[in-house]
Design a protein around this motif. Structure first.
Motif, PDB file in Angstrom:
ATOM      1  N   GLY A  66       0.770  -1.239   0.000  1.00 16.25           N
ATOM      2  CA  GLY A  66       0.000   0.000   0.000  1.00 16.25           C
ATOM      3  C   GLY A  66       0.797   1.282   0.000  1.00 16.25           C
ATOM      4  N   ARG A  67       2.122   1.216   0.122  1.00 11.98           N
ATOM      5  CA  ARG A  67       2.936   2.432   0.092  1.00 11.98           C
ATOM      6  C   ARG A  67       3.777   2.455  -1.184  1.00 11.98           C
ATOM      7  NH1 ARG A  67       3.582   5.014   4.977  1.00 11.98           N
ATOM      8  NH2 ARG A  67       4.494   6.645   3.680  1.00 11.98           N
ATOM      9  N   LEU A  68       3.083   2.428  -2.336  1.00 12.48           N
ATOM     10  CA  LEU A  68       3.764   2.322  -3.624  1.00 12.48           C
ATOM     11  C   LEU A  68       4.675   3.515  -3.880  1.00 12.48           C
ATOM     12  CD1 LEU A  68       4.152   0.769  -6.262  1.00 12.48           C
ATOM     13  CD2 LEU A  68       2.175   1.998  -7.204  1.00 12.48           C
ATOM     14  N   GLY A  69       4.216   4.720  -3.531  1.00 17.70           N
ATOM     15  CA  GLY A  69       5.026   5.912  -3.751  1.00 17.70           C
ATOM     16  C   GLY A  69       6.347   5.848  -2.998  1.00 17.70           C
ATOM     17  N   LEU A  70       6.289   5.402  -1.747  1.00 16.69           N
ATOM     18  CA  LEU A  70       7.502   5.292  -0.935  1.00 16.69           C
ATOM     19  C   LEU A  70       8.399   4.184  -1.473  1.00 16.69           C
ATOM     20  CD1 LEU A  70       8.932   6.419   1.563  1.00 16.69           C
ATOM     21  CD2 LEU A  70       7.760   4.685   2.936  1.00 16.69           C
ATOM     22  N   LEU A  71       7.797   3.120  -1.991  1.00 18.27           N
ATOM     23  CA  LEU A  71       8.556   2.021  -2.581  1.00 18.27           C
ATOM     24  C   LEU A  71       9.334   2.512  -3.805  1.00 18.27           C
ATOM     25  CD1 LEU A  71       8.865  -1.066  -1.985  1.00 18.27           C
ATOM     26  CD2 LEU A  71       7.192  -1.439  -3.812  1.00 18.27           C
ATOM     27  N   ILE A  72       8.665   3.326  -4.633  1.00 23.99           N
ATOM     28  CA  ILE A  72       9.327   3.890  -5.818  1.00 23.99           C
ATOM     29  C   ILE A  72      10.422   4.860  -5.402  1.00 23.99           C
ATOM     30  CG2 ILE A  72       8.989   5.383  -7.834  1.00 23.99           C
ATOM     31  CD1 ILE A  72       6.148   4.182  -8.049  1.00 23.99           C
ATOM     32  N   PHE A  73      10.147   5.647  -4.368  1.00 23.22           N
ATOM     33  CA  PHE A  73      11.150   6.593  -3.851  1.00 23.22           C
ATOM     34  C   PHE A  73      12.391   5.854  -3.372  1.00 23.22           C
ATOM     35  CE2 PHE A  73      13.055   8.751  -0.182  1.00 23.22           C
ATOM     36  CZ  PHE A  73      13.389   9.978  -0.738  1.00 23.22           C
ATOM     37  N   ARG A  74      12.215   4.727  -2.675  1.00 26.76           N
ATOM     38  CA  ARG A  74      13.339   3.932  -2.210  1.00 26.76           C
ATOM     39  C   ARG A  74      14.170   3.428  -3.392  1.00 26.76           C
ATOM     40  NH1 ARG A  74      17.171   1.194  -1.746  1.00 26.76           N
ATOM     41  NH2 ARG A  74      17.587  -0.647  -0.494  1.00 26.76           N
ATOM     42  N   GLY A  75      13.485   2.990  -4.450  1.00 26.46           N
ATOM     43  CA  GLY A  75      14.200   2.498  -5.623  1.00 26.46           C
ATOM     44  C   GLY A  75      15.003   3.591  -6.316  1.00 26.46           C
ATOM     45  N   ILE A  76      14.401   4.768  -6.470  1.00 30.36           N
ATOM     46  CA  ILE A  76      15.076   5.869  -7.166  1.00 30.36           C
ATOM     47  C   ILE A  76      16.257   6.401  -6.354  1.00 30.36           C
ATOM     48  CG2 ILE A  76      14.809   8.251  -7.982  1.00 30.36           C
ATOM     49  CD1 ILE A  76      11.937   7.525  -8.783  1.00 30.36           C
ATOM     50  N   SER A  77      16.049   6.620  -5.054  1.00 28.54           N
ATOM     51  CA  SER A  77      17.123   7.164  -4.225  1.00 28.54           C
ATOM     52  C   SER A  77      18.291   6.179  -4.125  1.00 28.54           C
ATOM     53  CB  SER A  77      16.602   7.526  -2.833  1.00 28.54           C
ATOM     54  OG  SER A  77      15.990   6.420  -2.208  1.00 28.54           O
ATOM     55  N   GLY A  78      17.978   4.895  -3.975  1.00 26.97           N
ATOM     56  CA  GLY A  78      19.034   3.886  -3.925  1.00 26.97           C
ATOM     57  C   GLY A  78      19.802   3.799  -5.234  1.00 26.97           C
ATOM     58  N   THR A  79      19.077   3.930  -6.349  1.00 25.52           N
ATOM     59  CA  THR A  79      19.727   3.869  -7.661  1.00 25.52           C
ATOM     60  C   THR A  79      20.615   5.090  -7.899  1.00 25.52           C
ATOM     61  OG1 THR A  79      17.904   2.574  -8.581  1.00 25.52           O
ATOM     62  CG2 THR A  79      19.313   3.736 -10.148  1.00 25.52           C
ATOM     63  N   LEU A  80      20.154   6.267  -7.494  1.00 23.88           N
ATOM     64  CA  LEU A  80      20.982   7.470  -7.630  1.00 23.88           C
ATOM     65  C   LEU A  80      22.282   7.325  -6.829  1.00 23.88           C
ATOM     66  CD1 LEU A  80      18.287  10.300  -7.422  1.00 23.88           C
ATOM     67  CD2 LEU A  80      19.642   9.636  -9.424  1.00 23.88           C
TER      68      LEU A  80
END
Length: 303
Positions: A66-80
């Motif tokens: 249910g926290r898809l936005g935070l999940l995407i944020f984790r992926g982007i920040s980790g990738t950066l």
């Protein structure tokens, strides 16, 4: 003897994980002679996708999500963070690259203080101050070009940002663990870490200015030697995930294991010297020690 081994099993697994990570960094440095840091990251992550999907098939943990936005944020920040980590691995010493990555606990503590209103305490502020002095000793912003240690402004800024984005990713995991299994959180990161560099190489084929070489670069077909190194790097990355997972899984005290994780800076320093990195100057070495010591104080304060 067996009891001692069992009691310290988490530490042994963490030492292996640190060695895996340092060797993976060495592979990335060797590959950088032929491929861009973006392409190296792409291959590292696409191999990781296979491993994570295998882990997902075996896991039986189900959480509400249910926290898809935070999940995407984790992926982007980790990738950066990985973009900048691999770029520095290609352009500065391995020891310096890993030291910059280890600034993450400083930012995690500051984020927790400003965002979650967590108390840092006197020891925490001392740890931050020591680690910050360590960063200054490595980057040496006061030095002129002739006496500088080899860490130019660009690499220094990218190195610090690598730690910052890693901190954002790790802080978001604290919240995501309530909603998703660890394997799904890892999958969001590894998938993003495959798709983003793929897009970077696609754009980089048409537009790749030198000043953005850490974000945009064209795809280059690897040589036979590079494919071998890619396979080794992917294997080491998988072993790292296995060893670090087992380390925290069997550890009696997570704080001690987290402290041992700083060994990857030491291992990377020695591996880098074997690959031809310059021996760090006394002040740079002092800076690396400062970051490690400051980080250990922060970790100990959270036990």
């Amino acid at each position: 003897m067996l009891k001692i081994v069992k009691r310290n099993l988490g530490i042994y697994f963490m030492i292996l994980a640190c060695f895996d990570f340092a060797l993976m960094g060495a592979c990335a440095k060797l590959l950088s002679e032929e491929l861009s840091s973006i392409e190296i990251m792409f291959f590292r992550n696409i191999i990781g996708v296979v491993f994570i999907f295998y882990m997902l098939k075996k896991t039986k943990v189900r959480k509400k999500g249910g926290r898809l936005g935070l999940l995407i944020f984790r992926g982007i920040s980790g990738t950066l963070s990985l973009y900048l980590f691999f770029y520095n691995a290609a352009n500065i010493t391995l020891g310096g690259t890993f030291a910059f990555q280890k600034t993450a606990p400083i930012f995690i503590t500051l984020i927790a203080f400003f965002w979650f209103k967590e108390n840092i305490g006197f020891k925490g502020w001392c740890g931050i101050l020591i680690a910050f002095c360590g960063v200054l000793f490595i980057t040496q912003p006061w030095a002129n070009e002739q006496m500088h240690s080899g860490f130019d402004i660009k690499n220094s800024i990218l190195g610090i940002l690598s730690g910052f984005f890693a901190a954002l990713a790790l802080t978001s995991v604290r919240q995501l663990r309530k909603y998703y299994a660890a394997e799904k959180i890892a999958l969001s990161f590894i998938l993003t870490g495959t798709l983003m560099p793929f897009a970077s190489m696609l754009v980089g084929s048409f537009y790749a200015p030198k000043e953005l070489d850490f974000l945009l670069a064209p795809f280059i077909m690897p040589s036979f030697k590079a494919w071998i190194l890619i396979a080794i790097m992917g294997t080491l990355g998988t072993l790292y995930q296995i060893h670090i997972t087992k380390s925290y899984g069997v550890a009696k005290q997570a704080g001690i294991v987290a402290g041992v994780s700083y060994l990857d800076v030491v291992f990377s320093l020695f591996v880098g010297l074997l690959l031809g990195d310059d021996l760090p100057s006394a002040i740079v070495f002092l800076g690396i020690i400062g970051i490690i010591f400051g980080g250990l104080i922060l970790i100990k304060g959270k036990k």
